[in-house]
Design an enzyme around this catalytic site. Structure first.
Site, short mmCIF file in Angstrom:
data_model
loop_
_atom_site.label_atom_id
_atom_site.label_comp_id
_atom_site.label_asym_id
_atom_site.label_seq_id
_atom_site.Cartn_x
_atom_site.Cartn_y
_atom_site.Cartn_z
N LYS A 13 0.84 -1.21 0.00
CA LYS A 13 0.00 0.00 0.00
C LYS A 13 0.87 1.26 0.00
CE LYS A 13 -1.96 -1.11 3.90
NZ LYS A 13 -1.27 -2.38 4.18
N ARG A 88 -9.35 0.88 8.85
CA ARG A 88 -8.88 -0.47 9.14
C ARG A 88 -9.92 -1.27 9.90
NH1 ARG A 88 -3.24 0.36 8.90
NH2 ARG A 88 -2.00 -1.48 9.25
N ARG A 123 12.10 -5.85 4.17
CA ARG A 123 11.82 -4.40 4.18
C ARG A 123 12.81 -3.65 5.07
NH1 ARG A 123 5.97 -2.04 5.27
NH2 ARG A 123 6.05 -3.46 7.04
N ARG A 156 11.89 -2.49 10.50
CA ARG A 156 10.82 -1.99 11.36
C ARG A 156 10.59 -2.97 12.51
NH1 ARG A 156 5.52 -0.06 8.06
NH2 ARG A 156 4.40 -1.41 9.51
N ARG A 167 -0.17 -9.59 12.86
CA ARG A 167 -0.75 -8.50 12.07
C ARG A 167 -1.66 -9.07 10.97
NH1 ARG A 167 4.40 -5.50 10.27
NH2 ARG A 167 3.02 -4.08 9.16
#
Ligand code: AP5
Length: 212
Positions: A13, A88, A123, A156, A167
């Site tokens: 996203k 969300r 990431r 992260r 998640r």
């Protein structure tokens, strides 16, 4: 255009919001980035949000709706915006309706769970400006150095494998129902996230009717 990007954590996203923002000249509004900034700066909001974020849970609707409402009232959002990570929950989507915000399109980026886990492990984000990279799919020009501001890139905290799994579970339980919510409005579009960022961008622009 007022656009919502839907998708599981790591679906891309943020990456696609950046591309759409550059193309259409409207801001990317990421509640995740705003919350991370608050945590980094140790604000009262950050202190309230940190525990939920670290565990992969959602921050309360009340907090997130409050920051979103303030953000979309800023002048740069007057001609349109891209919501990345909001809403969300169905309650957040209903809050947008209550605010009188007209949403033009809702774009879901679909990526199977097994590919999500591989993406998250690679990431890297800039610890100063928050720019996002991937060691394989979107590497920095110099290893561990942000292309945009020259600061260090790091993993992260919520990208640890066990947190990614929770998640994903939270996404299925709390956020996936939004597909039905927006499906009923006729505004929902879905593209499948591709292996290459540019290939996904092409599909996203096509779905939105934007020239590549
Ligand atoms: P948030 O920051 O919104 O995290 P998220 O939804 O989990 O999404 P991500 O940022 O992890 O992923 P993304 O889909 O943007 O993927 P990206 O483009 O980076 O939220 C974090 C936390 O804040 C939440 O857990 C919650 O606690 C809280 N929060 C935020 N909003 C909230 C709300 N509204 N309500 C309540 N709580 C809220 O891509 C991932 C990686 O893959 C990158 O490395 C990228 O380079 C790579 N990649 C992207 N596209 C491709 C591709 N096509 N091929 C290969 N690699 C790709």
């Amino acid at each position: 255009m007022n656009l919502i990007l839907l998708g599981a954590p790591g679906a891309g996203k943020g990456t696609q919001a950046e591309a759409i923002s550059a193309k259409l000249g409207i801001p990317q509004i990421s509640t995740g980035n705003m919350l991370r900034e608050a945590v980094k700066n140790g604000t009262a909001l950050g202190l309230q949000a940190k525990e939920a974020m670290d565990s992969g849970a959602l921050v309360s609707d009340e907090i997130v709706i409050g920051i979103l409402k303030d953000r979309i009232a800023e002048p740069d959002a007057a001609k349109g915006f891209i919501l990345d990570g909001f809403p969300r929950t169905v309650a957040q989507a209903e809050a947008l309706d209550t605010m009188g915000v007209n949403i033009d399109k809702v774009l879901e980026i679909y990526v199977p769970d097994e590919r999500i886990c591989a993406r998250m492990s690679g990431r890297r984000v800039c610890e100063a400006c928050g720019a996002s990279y991937h060691i394989e799919y979107k590497p920095t020009a110099v290893e561990d150095v942000c292309d945009k501001c020259g600061a260090k890139t790091v993993q992260r905290a919520d990208d640890a494998p066990e947190t990614v799994l929770s998640r994903l579970a939270v996404y299925r339980e709390k956020t996936a129902p939004l597909k039905e919510f927006y499906g009923k409005t006729g505004k929902l579009l879905t593209v499948e996230g591709q292996e290459e960022v540019a290939d996904t961008t092409k599909l996203v622009f096509e779905a939105l009717g934007v020239n590549d």
